[in-house]
Design an enzyme around this catalytic site. Structure first.
Site, mmCIF file in Angstrom:
data_model
loop_
_atom_site.group_PDB
_atom_site.id
_atom_site.type_symbol
_atom_site.label_atom_id
_atom_site.label_comp_id
_atom_site.label_asym_id
_atom_site.label_seq_id
_atom_site.Cartn_x
_atom_site.Cartn_y
_atom_site.Cartn_z
ATOM 1 N N LYS A 4 -13.264 -0.927 6.300
ATOM 2 C CA LYS A 4 -13.890 -1.720 5.235
ATOM 3 C C LYS A 4 -14.904 -2.695 5.797
ATOM 4 C CE LYS A 4 -10.703 0.432 3.332
ATOM 5 N NZ LYS A 4 -9.324 0.184 3.146
ATOM 6 N N ASP A 41 -0.565 -5.673 9.178
ATOM 7 C CA ASP A 41 -1.577 -4.701 8.775
ATOM 8 C C ASP A 41 -2.788 -5.493 8.300
ATOM 9 O OD1 ASP A 41 -3.192 -2.843 7.560
ATOM 10 O OD2 ASP A 41 -1.663 -2.039 6.207
ATOM 11 N N TRP A 45 0.873 -1.178 0.000
ATOM 12 C CA TRP A 45 0.000 0.000 0.000
ATOM 13 C C TRP A 45 0.916 1.236 0.000
ATOM 14 C CZ3 TRP A 45 -2.297 2.693 4.748
ATOM 15 C CH2 TRP A 45 -3.304 3.592 4.357
ATOM 16 N N ALA A 73 -6.473 -4.937 7.214
ATOM 17 C CA ALA A 73 -7.447 -3.895 6.872
ATOM 18 C C ALA A 73 -8.684 -4.459 6.174
ATOM 19 C CB ALA A 73 -6.780 -2.843 5.976
HETATM 20 N N1 PMP Z 1 -3.782 -0.792 5.251
HETATM 21 C C1 PMP Z 1 -4.121 -1.108 4.005
HETATM 22 C C2 PMP Z 1 -3.391 -2.208 3.315
HETATM 23 C C3 PMP Z 1 -5.154 -0.423 3.372
HETATM 24 O O1 PMP Z 1 -5.490 -0.749 2.129
HETATM 25 C C4 PMP Z 1 -5.824 0.618 4.058
HETATM 26 C C5 PMP Z 1 -6.947 1.393 3.405
HETATM 27 N N2 PMP Z 1 -6.786 1.766 2.114
HETATM 28 C C6 PMP Z 1 -5.424 0.904 5.368
HETATM 29 C C7 PMP Z 1 -4.408 0.174 5.923
HETATM 30 C C8 PMP Z 1 -6.018 1.974 6.241
HETATM 31 O O2 PMP Z 1 -7.301 2.309 6.087
HETATM 32 P P1 PMP Z 1 -8.052 3.352 7.013
HETATM 33 O O3 PMP Z 1 -7.050 4.305 7.575
HETATM 34 O O4 PMP Z 1 -9.013 4.026 6.102
HETATM 35 O O5 PMP Z 1 -8.705 2.556 8.084
#
Ligand code: PMP
Length: 395
Positions: free
Chosen positions: A244, A209, A128, A211
């Site tokens: 998500k 991570d 990411w 998500a």
């Molecule tokens: N890690 C990954 C791999 C993601 O794709 C995302 C969202 N695009 C996030 C973390 C963090 O998302 P958020 O801060 O919106 O909770």
């Protein structure tokens, strides 16, 4: 004077793509760019359980006073149960609420800076993009480990393990817990186990991570790798996002968990996490975290949330199968079969930047420049259009 010395920051490619899409006058245009879930009509719905919890909260909440620096401890407890289940003793795990998963990642890097500021953070190639951008901004050293094989659009595990041989004691290895973004290609559970063995041997720390728990193979299945790592490693960090799987993107709801080797260490770990919240933004946002806590703690709300999450997951899986079938027919080959094997909201389909541009210009189909497409941006009617464009442009 200071503001007149500023220079423009690099633009975020995905946000720039959103603007391009918005300005495209074609009514046949298809947005496969930004990473939000969309239903078949292109709408990002508020989940039923969230609405119900919000209604209850509106009626029952009597104060908006501050919670705690960690956020409501009940949120941390609920997140530990959702992500870790009973894989480890929860007394070993400190937790803070953070503004989204991004906030949790940021705080994990802050922890790294506090504990080992000269250590290296290892990220998958690719990852990411915001991982890299935050690391650079914070001045932490970053190295990439091999991950994605562009020729097959699968994980090159041997290359990954070979590059991780250079990890040093005290380094941080960032792993995606499930549903790898941007590629959609994931390690098997056995492979996660081998990576854990290597991290242990090197004396490094894993940052997972996670998500997209619930977007891949199921709510429990998607946490299996994180739980396996937790049982194998003495210490680890987990940055979890609720954006998500609860559909509460703008509420900014995430959680950083830090697991110590023994529970004796937890007061200091927890105190450090609280301190990091205090330094960066003081009390974390509460609304989304409270909704999540309510849903996870109420059998009826939880059952409804899980049912809706499962509909979302199966919908995306159905689109994957349909897309792989269409591509098979339209290209007369099996070279895109990986689309059905990938998991989560994204797949990197291996088109060149020129091909991505052509698909955008000729067909009004918007994917990210690295050929990442958001599966949830499709529906049964647009899948054949995408397959046609890919078959025509990608030789
Ligand atoms: N890690 C990954 C791999 C993601 O794709 C995302 C969202 N695009 C996030 C973390 C963090 O998302 P958020 O801060 O919106 O909770």
């Amino acid at each position: 004077m200071m503001l007149n010395t500023l220079t423009p920051q690099p633009e975020d490619k995905i946000l720039a793509l959103m603007a391009l899409y918005r300005d495209d006058p074609r009514d046949t245009k298809i947005d496969l760019g930004v990473g939000v879930y969309k239903d078949a009509t292109g709408h990002t719905p508020i989940m039923r359980a969230i609405k119900a919890a919000e209604k209850q909260l509106w009626e029952a909440e009597t104060t908006k006073s501050y919670t705690a620096l960690s956020g409501d401890p009940a949120f941390g407890a609920a997140m530990k149960t959702m992500v870790l289940a009973d894989s480890v003793d929860h007394a070993r795990v400190g937790a803070i609420a953070t503004p989204g998963g991004t906030g949790a990642i940021r705080q994990a890097f802050e922890l790294m800076k506090l504990a080992n500021r000269h250590g290296t953070v290892w990220t998958s190639n690719p990852t990411w993009p915001n991982h890299l951008s935050i690391l650079k901004f914070m001045g932490l050293a970053n190295k990439e480990y091999a991950y994605f094989d562009a020729a097959t659009c699968t994980v090159d595990f041997d290359a990954m393990m070979a590059s991780l041989k250079d990890v040093k004691a005290g380094d941080m290895v960032l792993l995606h817990g499930c549903c790898h973004n941007p590629t959609g290609a994931n390690l098997t559970l056995d492979q996660y186990g081998l990576v854990a063995d290597l991290i242990l041997e090197k004396g490094a720390i894993a940052l997972v991570d996670i998500a997209y728990q619930g977007f891949g193979d199921g709510l429990e299945e998607d946490a299996a790798a994180t739980r396996l790592l937790a049982t194998k490693l003495p210490e680890m960090l987990i940055a979890a996002s609720c954006s998500k799987n609860f559909g509460i993107y703008r509420e900014r709801t995430g959680c950083l968990m830090a697991m110590s080797e023994t529970a004796d260490n937890t007061p200091v770990t927890q105190g450090t996490l609280n301190f990091l919240n205090r330094q960066n933004y003081s009390f974390p946002p509460d609304h989304g975290a409270r909704l999540v806590t309510m849903i996870l703690g109420d059998a009826t709300l939880k059952a409804d949330w899980m049912a809706e999450l499962e509909e979302v997951r199966l919908g995306m899986l159905g689109l994957r199968t349909q897309l792989a079938d269409e591509l098979r027919q339209q290209t007369n080959s099996d070279r895109f079969d990986f689309v059905a094997q990938h998991r989560g909201m994204f797949s990197r389909i291996g088109a060149s930047p020129e091909e991505v541009l052509k698909i955008r210009e000729e067909f009004g189909i918007y994917m990210v420049g690295d050929s990442r497409l958001n599966i949830a941006g499709l529906n049964a009617q647009t899948v054949p259009l995408l397959a046609h464009a890919v078959a025509k442009i990608c030789r």
